[in-house]
Design a protein around this motif. Structure first.
Motif, PDB file in Angstrom:
ATOM      1  N   GLY A   8       0.781  -1.229   0.000  1.00 45.56           N
ATOM      2  CA  GLY A   8       0.000   0.000   0.000  1.00 45.56           C
ATOM      3  C   GLY A   8       0.817   1.285   0.000  1.00 45.56           C
ATOM      4  O   GLY A   8       0.344   2.324  -0.484  1.00 45.56           O
ATOM      5  N   LEU A   9       2.042   1.225   0.516  1.00 49.83           N
ATOM      6  CA  LEU A   9       2.909   2.412   0.513  1.00 49.83           C
ATOM      7  C   LEU A   9       3.029   2.990  -0.902  1.00 49.83           C
ATOM      8  O   LEU A   9       2.907   4.207  -1.108  1.00 49.83           O
ATOM      9  CB  LEU A   9       4.297   2.009   1.049  1.00 49.83           C
ATOM     10  CG  LEU A   9       5.442   2.985   0.839  1.00 49.83           C
ATOM     11  CD1 LEU A   9       5.225   4.268   1.635  1.00 49.83           C
ATOM     12  CD2 LEU A   9       6.777   2.342   1.264  1.00 49.83           C
ATOM     13  N   TYR A  29       1.881 -12.208  -6.772  1.00 46.77           N
ATOM     14  CA  TYR A  29       1.431 -10.834  -6.788  1.00 46.77           C
ATOM     15  C   TYR A  29       0.891 -10.538  -8.182  1.00 46.77           C
ATOM     16  O   TYR A  29       1.594 -10.744  -9.164  1.00 46.77           O
ATOM     17  CB  TYR A  29       2.614  -9.908  -6.467  1.00 46.77           C
ATOM     18  CG  TYR A  29       2.170  -8.519  -6.234  1.00 46.77           C
ATOM     19  CD1 TYR A  29       1.804  -8.104  -4.963  1.00 46.77           C
ATOM     20  CD2 TYR A  29       2.043  -7.626  -7.295  1.00 46.77           C
ATOM     21  CE1 TYR A  29       1.328  -6.826  -4.746  1.00 46.77           C
ATOM     22  CE2 TYR A  29       1.571  -6.355  -7.086  1.00 46.77           C
ATOM     23  CZ  TYR A  29       1.221  -5.960  -5.818  1.00 46.77           C
ATOM     24  OH  TYR A  29       0.742  -4.702  -5.610  1.00 46.77           O
ATOM     25  N   ARG A  67      -1.004  -9.598   1.577  1.00 45.27           N
ATOM     26  CA  ARG A  67       0.203 -10.282   2.001  1.00 45.27           C
ATOM     27  C   ARG A  67      -0.251 -11.362   2.983  1.00 45.27           C
ATOM     28  O   ARG A  67      -1.156 -11.118   3.790  1.00 45.27           O
ATOM     29  CB  ARG A  67       1.148  -9.307   2.713  1.00 45.27           C
ATOM     30  CG  ARG A  67       1.786  -8.303   1.772  1.00 45.27           C
ATOM     31  CD  ARG A  67       2.822  -7.436   2.469  1.00 45.27           C
ATOM     32  NE  ARG A  67       2.199  -6.406   3.290  1.00 45.27           N
ATOM     33  CZ  ARG A  67       2.312  -6.300   4.609  1.00 45.27           C
ATOM     34  NH1 ARG A  67       3.034  -7.186   5.281  1.00 45.27           N
ATOM     35  NH2 ARG A  67       1.731  -5.324   5.278  1.00 45.27           N
ATOM     36  N   HIS A  69       3.559   4.265   7.764  1.00 46.84           N
ATOM     37  CA  HIS A  69       2.564   3.422   7.090  1.00 46.84           C
ATOM     38  C   HIS A  69       2.413   2.100   7.834  1.00 46.84           C
ATOM     39  O   HIS A  69       1.384   1.445   7.720  1.00 46.84           O
ATOM     40  CB  HIS A  69       2.967   3.164   5.636  1.00 46.84           C
ATOM     41  CG  HIS A  69       2.953   4.414   4.816  1.00 46.84           C
ATOM     42  ND1 HIS A  69       1.873   4.791   4.052  1.00 46.84           N
ATOM     43  CD2 HIS A  69       3.866   5.409   4.676  1.00 46.84           C
ATOM     44  CE1 HIS A  69       2.126   5.947   3.456  1.00 46.84           C
ATOM     45  NE2 HIS A  69       3.339   6.348   3.833  1.00 46.84           N
ATOM     46  N   LYS A  94      -2.084  -9.568   8.910  1.00 46.90           N
ATOM     47  CA  LYS A  94      -3.296  -9.515   8.102  1.00 46.90           C
ATOM     48  C   LYS A  94      -4.321 -10.579   8.531  1.00 46.90           C
ATOM     49  O   LYS A  94      -5.369 -10.716   7.902  1.00 46.90           O
ATOM     50  CB  LYS A  94      -2.948  -9.698   6.624  1.00 46.90           C
ATOM     51  CG  LYS A  94      -1.995  -8.608   6.078  1.00 46.90           C
ATOM     52  CD  LYS A  94      -2.697  -7.276   5.930  1.00 46.90           C
ATOM     53  CE  LYS A  94      -1.775  -6.216   5.306  1.00 46.90           C
ATOM     54  NZ  LYS A  94      -2.419  -4.910   5.188  1.00 46.90           N
TER      55      LYS A  94
HETATM   56  N1  LIG Z   1      -0.976 -10.656  -3.972  1.00 44.76           N
HETATM   57  C1  LIG Z   1      -1.334  -9.442  -4.376  1.00 44.76           C
HETATM   58  N2  LIG Z   1      -1.514  -9.176  -5.674  1.00 44.76           N
HETATM   59  C2  LIG Z   1      -1.883  -7.931  -6.088  1.00 44.76           C
HETATM   60  N3  LIG Z   1      -2.050  -6.892  -5.268  1.00 44.76           N
HETATM   61  C3  LIG Z   1      -1.871  -7.105  -3.961  1.00 44.76           C
HETATM   62  C4  LIG Z   1      -1.518  -8.377  -3.438  1.00 44.76           C
HETATM   63  N4  LIG Z   1      -1.402  -8.280  -2.092  1.00 44.76           N
HETATM   64  C5  LIG Z   1      -1.693  -7.012  -1.784  1.00 44.76           C
HETATM   65  N5  LIG Z   1      -1.961  -6.296  -2.914  1.00 44.76           N
HETATM   66  C6  LIG Z   1      -2.243  -4.867  -3.032  1.00 44.76           C
HETATM   67  O1  LIG Z   1      -1.272  -4.186  -2.208  1.00 44.76           O
HETATM   68  C7  LIG Z   1      -1.918  -3.119  -1.541  1.00 44.76           C
HETATM   69  C8  LIG Z   1      -1.934  -3.433  -0.055  1.00 44.76           C
HETATM   70  O2  LIG Z   1      -2.322  -2.305   0.631  1.00 44.76           O
HETATM   71  P1  LIG Z   1      -2.720  -2.330   2.170  1.00 44.76           P
HETATM   72  O3  LIG Z   1      -3.122  -0.960   2.515  1.00 44.76           O
HETATM   73  O4  LIG Z   1      -3.679  -3.398   2.421  1.00 44.76           O
HETATM   74  O5  LIG Z   1      -1.478  -2.828   2.958  1.00 44.76           O
HETATM   75  P2  LIG Z   1       0.071  -2.787   3.285  1.00 44.76           P
HETATM   76  O6  LIG Z   1       0.116  -3.592   4.503  1.00 44.76           O
HETATM   77  O7  LIG Z   1       0.862  -3.200   2.116  1.00 44.76           O
HETATM   78  O8  LIG Z   1       0.404  -1.267   3.567  1.00 44.76           O
HETATM   79  C9  LIG Z   1       0.734  -0.438   4.690  1.00 44.76           C
HETATM   80  O9  LIG Z   1       0.640   0.903   4.153  1.00 44.76           O
HETATM   81  C10 LIG Z   1      -0.641   1.217   3.618  1.00 44.76           C
HETATM   82  C11 LIG Z   1      -0.535   2.597   2.980  1.00 44.76           C
HETATM   83  O10 LIG Z   1      -0.465   3.602   3.929  1.00 44.76           O
HETATM   84  C12 LIG Z   1      -1.716   1.149   4.695  1.00 44.76           C
HETATM   85  O11 LIG Z   1      -2.981   1.350   4.086  1.00 44.76           O
HETATM   86  C13 LIG Z   1      -1.685  -0.225   5.380  1.00 44.76           C
HETATM   87  O12 LIG Z   1      -2.583  -0.239   6.470  1.00 44.76           O
HETATM   88  C14 LIG Z   1      -0.261  -0.544   5.852  1.00 44.76           C
HETATM   89  O13 LIG Z   1      -0.196  -1.835   6.452  1.00 44.76           O
HETATM   90  C15 LIG Z   1      -3.298  -2.987  -2.143  1.00 44.76           C
HETATM   91  O14 LIG Z   1      -3.226  -2.154  -3.268  1.00 44.76           O
HETATM   92  C16 LIG Z   1      -3.600  -4.438  -2.573  1.00 44.76           C
HETATM   93  O15 LIG Z   1      -4.563  -4.502  -3.605  1.00 44.76           O
END
Ligand SMILES: Nc1ncnc2c1ncn2[C@@H]1O[C@H](COP(=O)(O)OP(=O)(O)O[C@H]2O[C@H](CO)[C@@H](O)[C@H](O)[C@H]2O)[C@@H](O)[C@H]1O
Length: 480
Positions: free
Chosen positions: A18-19, A355, A300, A164, A305
């Protein structure tokens, strides 16, 4: 106002989570307010290959023992500065891990270099004619920038440090300190020293002018020992400089009316068209075409999660008449447990490991509900994508999940404002109960469609949060 944003990943060039989404989407939301952002990222091969046109705008003769070039480039409206330093960033593997999944042993140096480059761009004449008014850093990988600035020529420029995910702190043995090109006093409890080690995130939190995190609830939670992961005391001492600003989403990249990754476009008034996406999703995951809600997970695969909880409820989902599709990678044991569930319930549970950005869009467009049983969640983005796509979020009541989803309790249902389901405690039983609630609501098509509609009407754009960043930035400049 000029901002230098510094991060280890940015969508659409390089993303592990998400970052990247946030760093990639915020600049265009700030622009209408007269805030111009330049985003500094490392020149990993994935980044360098995507830069069609680039211009060298700065040069370091010796950055941690190697020369480096700063290129400027524009992609998707992002004004990028790319730190091209082959010795540190031209590697096979991902941004942080090698091809076998292990951290690069010199990650401390790779991200200290990124931080030092940011500090020098802010303070010296690295890019002739350009200097930021504020430096905004994200997560531990860039947290040393405010520390370098404090001890360098940019000490008067205000800094913002966004957390984040406080679980990732960039903690390294004390032996790395002499390599960081910082004066000895920086290895003290006021700066980097962290339980005898070097703490990158700790240094950033001690030094940044202002600290933000990505939702109001998480800003409160990290002040407690349960969620602060050892930094709650430090944060409590800086509580006057701490703000929670919820993430928004890139409403162009995530728009079911135009999304190139889905089979049929739809909007709130044409929800029936989701059926074509549902069918494509079932085909992709080898599911049968039976009725009943399809739950999805895009994540992830980690303890944070709550993926162990999903593995525990797979049999219940099937027994209640639901189906499940999972996209994710991470912890091998969790991956194994979910794959085992998929082979136990062929046609009802499907899993893709890895991914896959396009597939994640199809899942939001074709599934009925998205499960997000996180033990902690600074903000979370997949529930926001779910809202926008009519894929009803089922979330643990924590952090940003609690802030962004309105639980379908009696009051919210009669006020017609419910957008999803929240549950506590974050246990397998808690999740089971939530799934039962989903099944009941799904069996009432009118109620279900209303919840989807409510979600699709929610404002998940960056508009409001961008305003909050603008007022934070303006406040810092006014003080200076
Ligand atoms: N296997 C996969 N294939 C394709 N896409 C995948 C994937 N697994 C995850 N993603 C994508 O990755 C992103 C994950 O974003 P999240 O906000 O859920 O979590 P993350 O823990 O990475 O980020 C951290 O930073 C963000 C941003 O600030 C916060 O929202 C969050 O709470 C914090 O933990 C989303 O765009 C999701 O669709």
């Amino acid at each position: 106002m000029n901002i230098l944003s510094v991060a280890s990943e940015v969508y659409p060039l390089v993303k592990t989570g998400g970052l990247a989404d946030v760093v990639g989407a915020l600049p265009s939301a700030l622009l209408p307010h007269g805030v111009k952002t330049r985003t500094l990222v490392p020149g990993y091969p994935a980044v360098m290959h995507k830069l069609k046109k680039k211009k060298a705008v700065g040069r370091f003769e010796n950055l941690f023992g190697h020369p480096a070039t700063v290129h400027s480039a524009e992609i998707n409206g992002l004004d990028l500065l790319v730190l091209d330093q082959p010795a540190l960033y031209h590697r096979d593997g991902g941004p942080y891990l090698d091809t076998t999944g292990r951290d690069y042993p010199d990650n401390f140096r790779r991200f200290a270099a990124l931080s030092l480059a940011a500090a020098e761009i802010a303070g010296d004449n690295v890019i002739p004619g350009w200097k930021p008014d504020i430096v905004h850093v994200h997560d531990w990988q860039t947290a040393l920038a405010p520390v370098y600035m404090r001890f360098g020529s940019a000490r008067d420029i205000p800094t913002v440090m966004t957390i984040h995910n406080i679980a990732f702190q960039g903690q390294f043995g004390a032996s790395v300190f002499p390599e960081l090109s910082l004066p000895p006093e920086a290895f003290s409890v006021q700066f980097l020293e962290y339980y005898g080690d070097v703490g990158f995130l700790k240094g950033g939190l001690q030094t940044a002018t202002s600290i933000t995190t990505v939702s109001p609830s998480y800003a409160q939670e990290i002040l407690t020992p349960e969620f602060g992961m050892g930094l709650d005391g430090l944060l409590a001492s800086r509580v006057d400089s701490l703000t929670g600003i919820a993430n928004g989403i890139d409403a162009e990249a995530w728009n079911p009316q135009t999304d190139p990754h889905i089979v049929e476009h739809y909007g709130a008034s044409t929800l029936k068209r989701r059926a074509a996406n549902r069918k494509a999703l079932e085909d992709r995951f080898g599911l049968d075409h039976s009725p009943g809600p399809i739950f999805c997970v895009i994540s992830r695969l980690t303890w944070q999660k709550g993926m162990d909880l999903v593995a525990e409820v797979t049999d219940d989902i099937v027994a209640l008449g639901g189906k499940l599709v999972v996209l994710g990678s991470g912890d091998a044991a969790l991956e194994g447990a979910l794959l085992a569930a998929a082979s136990r319930h062929r046609g009802r549970i499907g899993m893709v490991t890895g991914y896959d950005e396009p597939l994640s869009h199809l899942m939001q467009a074709g599934a009925d509900a998205i499960l997000i049983p996180s033990r902690f969640e600074p903000c979370g983005l997949t529930q926001l994508y779910g809202l926008r796509y009519g894929c009803v979020p089922v979330v643990a009541r924590t952090g940003g999940l609690a802030d962004t989803i309105i639980d379908a309790n009696e009051a919210a249902l009669s006020a017609k404002c419910a957008t999803g389901f929240q549950f506590l405690p974050v246990t397998a039983d808690g999740l089971r109960l939530a799934i039962r609630r989903v099944m009941r609501a799904y069996s009432e098509p009118k109620l279900w469609a209303r919840m989807q509609n409510q979600g699709m009407k929610s404002d998940v754009s960056w508009a409001k949060s961008a305003e909050r960043y603008v007022s934070l930035y303006s406040g810092l400049l006014a003080k200076g």
